[in-house]
Design an enzyme around this catalytic site. Structure first.
Site, PDB file in Angstrom:
ATOM      1  N   CYS A 248       0.810  -1.219   0.000  1.00 46.26           N
ATOM      2  CA  CYS A 248       0.000   0.000   0.000  1.00 46.26           C
ATOM      3  C   CYS A 248       0.845   1.273   0.000  1.00 46.26           C
ATOM      4  O   CYS A 248       0.655   2.166  -0.826  1.00 46.26           O
ATOM      5  CB  CYS A 248      -0.992  -0.016   1.167  1.00 46.26           C
ATOM      6  N   HIS A 296      -2.853   1.359   6.812  1.00 44.80           N
ATOM      7  CA  HIS A 296      -3.182   1.250   5.394  1.00 44.80           C
ATOM      8  C   HIS A 296      -3.359   2.646   4.791  1.00 44.80           C
ATOM      9  O   HIS A 296      -3.826   3.571   5.456  1.00 44.80           O
ATOM     10  CB  HIS A 296      -4.467   0.438   5.194  1.00 44.80           C
ATOM     11  N   HIS A 308      -5.743   1.449  -4.492  1.00 50.23           N
ATOM     12  CA  HIS A 308      -4.849   0.997  -3.419  1.00 50.23           C
ATOM     13  C   HIS A 308      -4.366  -0.426  -3.705  1.00 50.23           C
ATOM     14  O   HIS A 308      -4.933  -1.151  -4.521  1.00 50.23           O
ATOM     15  CB  HIS A 308      -5.573   1.050  -2.071  1.00 50.23           C
TER      16      HIS A 308
END
Length: 333
Positions: A248, A296, A308
């Protein structure tokens, strides 16, 4: 006696020609799939490539337009400053010339001669010489003041004339660039409508359910978000920052590195080095941080979507902005 079958009357040449033409037409329709078959709409990928190409033509025009507007504003301020300096100089020259004119008028009427006679007829010779010297210096300074003021005024006027020619050229350039920008904008708008229609019909696929990005921002953010969208479909790999796989924060690092902005390879640290922005001003290219522990991060691409790299086994893809608990938003650069 029963009459035999009547022979068919011979067909005319016109009948034979029209029959052949009809047969050819039917054949052509069969081969082409129908005379009125519409051309297939371009695919999402074809539209995206065309928009990218048009955007690459548009962005330099926008940057030149912005630079020209800035140059024009600077030159106009310089011209205004010169005009502000010229006005009092002109007043100074006018006042000095008025004084010189008054002296000349008095001399013409004989006033100066009478003043000199009065000086010669009163006081000591030393006083007369001194007063004449003062008059001479006064006249010299008066001429010098007029000359200096006139020269400076003429110099500033010449500089202003150069500026005005530059301003005129920049104004023409700005008009031309604005026209070119409108032309390319119109083409992108047309392609964007095709793009939305293709996505509405499911042409984007499950990884790209909406246009990515929703719109094309300029500058560094535009570079970053276009790069992130182009990575859709690539695999997730822990610790990877491209070019073949990402995690990520690695995807955010790689996307913004394309725009010349360095980010750490860690979501929480990316939050520390990016400026906080509110949801109300969120724009494509901004980072979206998730969960209380900031484990994240994704990139906002517009219209409520984020791109993402989610987890192992899942490729880079888009998801709705609010599909996970949002911690905050950050703007790199």
């Amino acid at each position: 006696m029963t009459p035999g079958p009547t022979a068919a009357a011979p067909r005319s040449r016109w009948y034979r020609c029209t029959t052949a033409l009809a047969a050819l037409t039917v054949t052509a329709v069969i081969l082409t799939g129908g005379a009125t078959a519409a051309h297939a709409d371009p695919t999402v990928d074809e539209i995206e490539r065309q928009i990218d190409a048009d955007w690459n033509r548009l962005e330099p025009v926008i940057e030149r337009h912005n630079a020209t507007r800035q140059d024009l504003a600077v030159k106009r301020r310089e011209a205004d400053a010169l005009a502000a300096r010229i006005a009092p100089l002109q007043q100074q020259v006018d006042a000095a010339m008025a004084r010189v004119g008054a002296l000349a008028a008095r001399a013409y009427k004989g006033g100066s001669v009478r003043a000199v006679n009065a000086l010669l007829g009163s006081g000591s010779p030393g006083e007369v010489v001194e007063q004449l010297g003062l008059l001479d210096r006064y006249a010299h300074y008066q001429q010098q003041d007029v000359r200096q003021a006139s020269e400076l005024r003429d110099e500033l006027v010449a500089a202003r004339n150069v500026l005005e020619r530059t301003i005129a050229q920049l104004t023409r350039t700005e008009t031309e660039l604005a026209a070119k920008r409108r032309q390319i904008d119109a083409e992108i708008d047309r392609l964007q409508r095709l793009r939305l229609r293709a996505y509405d019909s499911g042409g984007g696929g499950p990884l790209r359910p909406a246009p990515c990005p929703a719109s094309y921002p300029g500058g560094a953010a535009g570079t970053a978000v276009k790069f992130a969208c182009a990575q859709i479909g690539k695999p997730y790999a822990w610790g990877a920052e491209g070019p073949n796989a990402y995690d990520c924060s690695g995807l955010m690092l790689a996307a913004w590195a394309r725009a010349g902005v360095l980010l750490p390879h860690n979501a929480a640290r990316q939050r520390q080095v990016t400026a906080s922005v509110s949801r109300a001003v969120l724009r494509p290219g901004d980072l979206v941080f998730y969960y209380r522990d900031l484990h994240h991060v994704g990139m906002y691409v517009g219209d409520g979507w984020v791109v993402h790299a989610s987890r192992a086994g899942q490729p880079v893809k888009m998801k709705p902005l609010d599909s996970s608990p949002i911690h905050s938003f950050g703007r790199p650069g």
